[in-house]
Structure formats: C-alpha cells, structure tokens
Design a protein around this motif. Structure first.
Motif, mmCIF file in Angstrom:
data_model
loop_
_atom_site.group_PDB
_atom_site.id
_atom_site.type_symbol
_atom_site.label_atom_id
_atom_site.label_comp_id
_atom_site.label_asym_id
_atom_site.label_seq_id
_atom_site.Cartn_x
_atom_site.Cartn_y
_atom_site.Cartn_z
ATOM 1 N N CYS A 185 -13.355 -6.975 -1.893
ATOM 2 C CA CYS A 185 -11.909 -7.090 -2.123
ATOM 3 C C CYS A 185 -11.621 -5.568 -2.219
ATOM 4 O O CYS A 185 -11.411 -4.737 -3.291
ATOM 5 C CB CYS A 185 -11.452 -7.614 -3.523
ATOM 6 S SG CYS A 185 -11.539 -9.485 -3.558
ATOM 7 N N PRO A 186 -11.584 -4.852 -1.052
ATOM 8 C CA PRO A 186 -11.285 -3.294 -0.986
ATOM 9 C C PRO A 186 -9.974 -3.075 -1.582
ATOM 10 O O PRO A 186 -9.810 -1.640 -2.037
ATOM 11 C CB PRO A 186 -11.775 -2.920 0.347
ATOM 12 C CG PRO A 186 -11.346 -4.321 1.119
ATOM 13 C CD PRO A 186 -11.877 -5.417 0.301
ATOM 14 N N GLU A 187 -9.068 -3.820 -1.448
ATOM 15 C CA GLU A 187 -7.578 -3.593 -1.873
ATOM 16 C C GLU A 187 -7.568 -3.611 -3.363
ATOM 17 O O GLU A 187 -6.849 -2.907 -4.021
ATOM 18 C CB GLU A 187 -6.705 -4.617 -1.304
ATOM 19 C CG GLU A 187 -6.775 -5.962 -1.872
ATOM 20 C CD GLU A 187 -8.076 -6.705 -1.436
ATOM 21 O OE1 GLU A 187 -8.030 -8.149 -1.915
ATOM 22 O OE2 GLU A 187 -8.725 -6.278 -0.436
ATOM 23 N N LEU A 188 -8.582 -3.862 -4.087
ATOM 24 C CA LEU A 188 -8.565 -3.981 -5.599
ATOM 25 C C LEU A 188 -9.207 -2.623 -6.197
ATOM 26 O O LEU A 188 -8.794 -2.348 -7.121
ATOM 27 C CB LEU A 188 -9.100 -5.348 -6.232
ATOM 28 C CG LEU A 188 -8.365 -6.581 -5.876
ATOM 29 C CD1 LEU A 188 -8.908 -7.709 -6.585
ATOM 30 C CD2 LEU A 188 -6.845 -6.595 -6.367
ATOM 31 N N VAL A 189 -10.213 -2.187 -5.429
ATOM 32 C CA VAL A 189 -11.074 -1.098 -5.889
ATOM 33 C C VAL A 189 -10.726 0.071 -5.061
ATOM 34 O O VAL A 189 -11.379 0.148 -3.964
ATOM 35 C CB VAL A 189 -12.425 -1.259 -6.125
ATOM 36 C CG1 VAL A 189 -13.246 -0.278 -6.593
ATOM 37 C CG2 VAL A 189 -12.976 -2.796 -6.692
#
Length: 703
Positions: free
Chosen positions: A197-201
């Motif tokens: 989940c690149p949008e979260l980290v």
C-alpha cells in the motif's frame, strides 16, 4: 491439553513440595501405581467401583501436580522450548494453542522471547498459516515491548499480506520509528507495507539494507540438522510427509526444506480431494501447494498467494512463471531477504565453522537455475558476490560461484569495478590456467546474458535522442576492455597457452558480432597482445577461429559503413576512425602473413611484426618472408605435408615449393575440406583474386 475437574468431587488444594518442583524423576516415581495394589481391585464389584473412582482422582491429582510443576519451574519451560525440534510438519492448531499461552501472566518475558525465536525458526515447518495469520493483530500488539519488537517484526514480516496493512498499523510503526530511530526490523516491515500500500507509507526508506533481521536459529540449528539426518533412515511415507514430496531426497538443510512446498493434509482423504476440486470455483485465495499445471496458473493467477517458504519458488517452474508475469515487488523483497540471509549465514569461506561445502554448492546451483529461468539475476545474489568475492580463494564452490557471476547486472557504478573486476583480476593473475579459463568463460556468459536481456530489442532510431543507449554502450565497453587486459597479461603469464587462447577467442567471437546480432553500435577489436599470439599460434583451431572473427568484424564494419552512408538508420554512435584504422592494420598483417608473405615489410601496427631486413638476415632463416604463409605456417604445416603426400606420393623430399599455381588453388580446396571454414570465409572476403574466382564459380553453378 485442558485440566480436568470433577463436578462431583470438590477440587483439592495442590500440595507440591519444593522437591517435587525441582526433581522430575522423584515426581514420576511417586506417581507410579503399585501392581500388587492394582491386582486387589478385582476382589468385588463394589470395591472395584470405589477403587476406580479413587484411581481416577489419584490420576487427576497427579496430572494437576504435573501442570503445577511445569507452571512454576520457568527454567524447565526454557529447556522444553529448546527441545521442541520438529521431526516432520507442525500442526497449525498446536502453534495457535501455544500462542494462546502468551496471553497469560504465567510466561515471563524471556519465555515469550524464546517462543518467538522458536516460531521464526520452525515457521516453514507449519503445515498451514491461515489461523496464525488471523492472530496478526495479537502479534502486532507486542511491538510495544522493546525487547520483543525485533522478533515480533520478523514474525509479522513472514505473515504480512496486503489485507493486513491498515492505516493504524502504519501510524503505529511510524511512531515506533520516531521513538527508537531507524531500526532495521521496523524498516523491513515498513518496506513491505509500502510495497502493498504505497499510498499509506509515504516516507522515503533506504533502498538497500544488508540484513533486516538477525539469525534467530541459535540453539536449534544443530539439533534440527541432527534430527533430519537421523530421519533419513525412516520409512518413505514418513520422509515424504517431512519433505512435502513423495520423492525421497538426499540430506536436507535449512534452505532445502524451504525449497519444497509443504504437503497439504487435505489431500489425504476423499473429503479433502473434494475440497481441493471445489477450490477452482471458489473466490478465496488459491492454495499454492495445490498448483500443479500451467492451466491452473492461468485460471488462478489473480488469486494466487505465494507460500511463506519463499525458497520453494526457486524449484517451482509455475511460480517462476508467475514471477515473470506478475511484477509484484513484495515477492522480490521477501525473496531478497530470505536469499540474502541464507547466503550470508551458510557461505563456507565467510563462516569459520561452516564446512558444508557440498550442500552450499547445491543451494548455489538451485539459485543459478532459477536465474536462467527468469533470465535475470537476483539482487541478493549480487550483493552476496560483491561482499564475498574479495574473501574468496577461487577454489571453494568455483563452478557455482562463476555461474552466478554470469548473471550479475552490468552497471557503470564504481561498485562493479571495486567488488567484481578487482577481485576477479587478483584471482586471475595468481591462479592456475584452468581458473583463468573458467573466469573467461564466466565473463563471456555475463556478456551474452546481458546482451540478450538488455540490447537485442533496442531500436537505434528510437534511442537516437536518448541517453539510455549511451549507458548500455559504456558498461559493455568497460567489460570488454577489462577482459582485454586480463587476456593480454594472462597470455604472458601462461606463455601463450593454446587452451587459454581458445577461451579468449570465444569471448571475442561474441564481441565481433554485436552490431549485427545484438543491434548495439559498438565494436572493440582484440588488443595486440591477443591478436598476434593467435595469428602466430601453432594450433590450426586457434588460427581458424581468429580468421572467422576477423571476417565477422569486417562484415559488421561494412554494414555499419553502408548504413551510415545511406542514412537508412540514424545511429547515435558512429564507429570512430580509430576502429577502422586498427582493423585495417590487423587485416594487412593477416594477409601479409598468410597470403602475400610480406608481413615483415607491411605490418604497420606499433606492436606488429615489422622488422628491418638486416635484422631478419641475422636470424639465418632461409626464405623468412614465407615463414608464416598458409603453406609454411606452424599451424598449417601438417596440412601441407599431407597434401604433398597425396599429390606427389613418389616425392620423398617434401618440396613445398611445388605448391604454387593450380596446386595452390588445389591446396586451398584441400584446407577447406578439412573443416577450416574460418580460413575459407576470411580468404574469400579479403583476397580479391580468390573472392572474384569464388563469385564466378557460384555464377557458373547457378547458370
């Protein structure tokens, strides 16, 4: 096991003395039943009933005493945990039951830490992971303990799936990082979360870390190996259950057990078979251990989940196909971590007390086969080679190490010069002839692998305004120049060994065709220290190979010149005049040597064969001008002797001057018939008279 409590009889208070808590043998002795007393229980039904009731109560008290013993002796719990060595697969429910004890206050911090280390060590022996994954939140809650945090992160790293990545967990990890600093174990988990989940980290994490987690095997490693070796004599059924395959295999170390997908217990019954068939139409994740055919892979590729044992991917063609089709970075990250750990911990020349060279060879061979399948090298393997080659003696696991070198990705970074070219050069110059040949073979395969994977589909027109092609050309040129330096010095050290020359010319056979075969606008001629020893070699195979190489250089240069003049292709790179000039010098030397007998007068290369006639006369060699033509050349002398015996069997003086005029042409046909195709194409392309005669012959045949 649960403690039984009778509903009719009130629970008795436990009376365990100090001795019973510390002496297990004494407790076992007191808990035994006297045979004479048991035989008296058959005297009457009433007495028998009472005795049975008393016996059950006695056994219950003994069981409670046993539990009390283990609950109160922490030291014994530690010894028990250290003794839990799996002989086959571990049932998942037993692990879940063990995890439930972590919730109680009866486990000290040291016991909890030891259990986590044990769980990490035996993780690949657990038959299923669904119930354990359901405890993800439970393990996550232990991150607050600083001592347990590294091991908890390791467990979570092994368990994490995309659905486990939640915003609150990301925030928790970021808070811990702010509190503890950039710890490797936190970085590992955050890196995995970011892949899912690149949008979260959104924070930037280091791209390369040598080791995320420390080895947790400790006291179990030797014991597990001993158990596995002892089980080699077990029945095939037991062995198949242990290895997860029906085919018996040889000694299995840690990585080999991880290279086999675990056997699924659901297959052992008809009901399990029905469930297995139903999985094809289900919406849930498809179990990877049930993947058997390529159609199954195509039908379930969208819901396939990789196994916890990342090493099993290396020996499974279907999973390797999946890696090629689905570029899931989380898979490569997990494989990078696992492989890096295995290579670092088991390398014989990096670990002092590790003598398992045979098994390490098998592991390296498995990695190499997977790289050949994927047509690319593993980054963990590249880092291992960069770290270990400076320490390598060139003997241990030589074939396997050099095979892995052939898949190192080429780059223009200084790392490849410091950690690859430097150590290889040091080994090359100080090693035997056979290691020199092996290194050259590996570097040739490195060049071919890199060209096949990176350059063969490059369109020069598309890259005419792009700097990508410039980088490709530079890294290839660096490798070719490096091999040229090795070859020049190596031939001097080995006194122009014919064997070494063959391996060197094999490398340049790839180099000479790069423009036409690989569409790369780069041609680098062999250095004079390679060309002239090959030209004057006493071996006909070497001379024939050199002729073929120079013919292919000519073909590539002519094609490049025609494309440049016709402007059919706009090349970002043009061959320099120096390349054409050096080629012409070499061709002049070869023609003067093999054909016109004028090599000593017309060779203009600075390191060539040109000599003053006065100096040549001092050698007292008769007819020195013809010493290296195709009749007198040391590599061709045997052919000319046999030819004379065939055309003039009555002449016992072997007058080589008879080979002239028509006999010269007959001699050429004789050489061509001996399989010297390299010599044939070189002469026909470089000698005008022969070339014209050859064309007329072809035209007459066609007419």
């Amino acid at each position: 096991m649960k403690q039984r409590q009778s509903s009719k009889t009130p629970k008795r208070p436990l009376e365990v003395d100090h001795k019973s808590q510390t002496d297990l043998s004494a407790w076992r002795k007191r808990g035994r039943t006297d045979p004479e007393k048991s035989s008296q229980n058959h005297q009457s039904p009433g007495d028998q009933k009472n005795d049975i009731s008393q016996k059950n109560d006695s056994q219950e008290v003994s069981l409670e005493k046993a539990f009390s013993y283990f609950e109160k002796a922490d030291t014994v719990n530690t010894r028990l945990l250290k003794s839990l060595i799996p002989a086959s697969v571990i049932p998942e429910n037993s692990v879940v039951t063990a995890v439930s004890w972590l919730c109680t206050n009866k486990c000290s911090g040291s016991i909890q830490l030891l259990f986590l280390r044990w769980l990490i060590t035996v993780f690949d022996f657990i038959d299923h992971k669904e119930q354990i994954n359901a405890l993800y939140g439970f393990f996550f809650s232990f991150l607050q303990d600083e001592k347990l945090c590294p091991y908890v992160c390791h467990v979570l790293y092994l368990l994490t799936r995309k659905e486990n990545v939640k915003p609150f967990r990301v925030r928790r990890l970021l808070d811990l990082q702010a509190k503890m600093g950039m710890q490797p174990h936190l970085q590992a988990l955050l890196s995995l979360y970011k892949l899912f989940c690149p949008e979260l980290v959104t924070i930037t994490l280091p791209t390369k870390t040598k080791t995320y987690f420390k080895s947790s095997e400790g006291p179990w490693k030797a014991a597990m190996n001993a158990v596995r070796q002892r089980n080699q004599g077990s029945t095939p059924l037991t062995q198949a259950a242990f290895l997860g395959t029906a085919q018996p295999q040889s000694r299995k170390r840690k990585w080999n057990t991880q290279l086999v997908l675990p056997a699924n217990s659901a297959r052992n019954s008809e009901e399990g078979t029905e469930k297995y068939c139903d999985l094809f139409s289900a919406d849930e994740t498809f179990p990877v251990e049930q993947l058997q055919t390529f159609p199954q892979l195509l039908q379930n590729i969208h819901r396939l989940e990789f196994p916890s044992q990342m090493g099993s991917v290396l020996t499974n063609p279907l999973l390797l196909h999946y890696m090629n089709c689905v570029r899931d970075e989380s898979i490569y990250l997990r494989l990078y971590y696992w492989m890096g750990q295995m290579l670092q911990e088991e390398c014989p020349w990096c670990i002092v007390d590790n003598t398992n060279e045979t098994e390490f060879k098998s592991f390296l061979e498995t990695i190499y086969k997977a790289e050949c399948f994927l047509q690319e090298g593993f980054s963990a393997c590249e880092e291992f080679l960069y770290k270990s080659l400076p320490l390598w003696d060139g003997s241990c696991c030589r074939p396997e190490i050099l095979k892995l070198v052939s898949w190192i990705p080429l780059s223009s970074s200084p790392e490849i010069k410091s950690y690859l070219y430097g150590p290889l050069a040091q080994l090359f110059f100080t090693s035997s002839l056979y290691l020199k040949c092996s290194v050259l073979e590996s570097l040739k395969e490195l060049l071919e692998n890199w060209l096949n994977c990176n350059v063969i589909h490059v369109d020069p027109e598309f890259h005419s305004l792009n700097t990508t092609l410039s980088g490709l050309v530079n890294v290839v040129a660096d490798l070719i120049h490096f091999v040229g330096r090795l070859s020049t010095v190596g031939l001097r050290l080995e006194k122009n060994s014919t064997l070494l020359l063959i391996f060197i010319l094999d490398f340049y056979e790839t180099v000479c065709d790069m423009y036409l075969k690989y569409n790369l606008p780069l041609l680098i001629l062999p250095p004079a220290g390679v060309f002239y020893p090959a030209l004057l070699s006493m071996d006909s195979v070497t001379l024939n190979q050199l002729c073929y190489i120079m013919y292919r250089y000519r073909t590539n240069l002519v094609a490049a010149k025609e494309n440049e003049e016709s402007k059919k292709k706009i090349l970002q790179f043009k061959f320099s005049n120096e390349t054409y000039r050096e080629y012409n010098q070499y061709i002049t030397a070869m023609v003067g040597c093999l054909w016109t007998s004028s090599v000593f007068q017309k060779d203009t290369h600075s390191q060539g064969l040109r000599m003053d006639e006065e100096l040549l006369n001092k050698t007292l060699v008769k007819d020195f001008k013809t010493s290296f033509n195709i009749v007198y050349h040391p590599a061709m002398f045997g052919y000319s002797v046999n030819f004379l015996k065939q055309i003039c069997p009555e002449d016992t003086t072997l007058n080589f001057k008879l080979i002239k005029g028509k006999r010269w042409d007959w001699y050429l046909e004789y050489l061509y018939a001996q399989g010297l195709e390299g010599l044939k194409v070189f002469i026909e392309s470089s000698i005008n008279r022969v070339s014209q005669a050859s064309r007329r012959k072809v035209e007459n045949v066609e007419a």
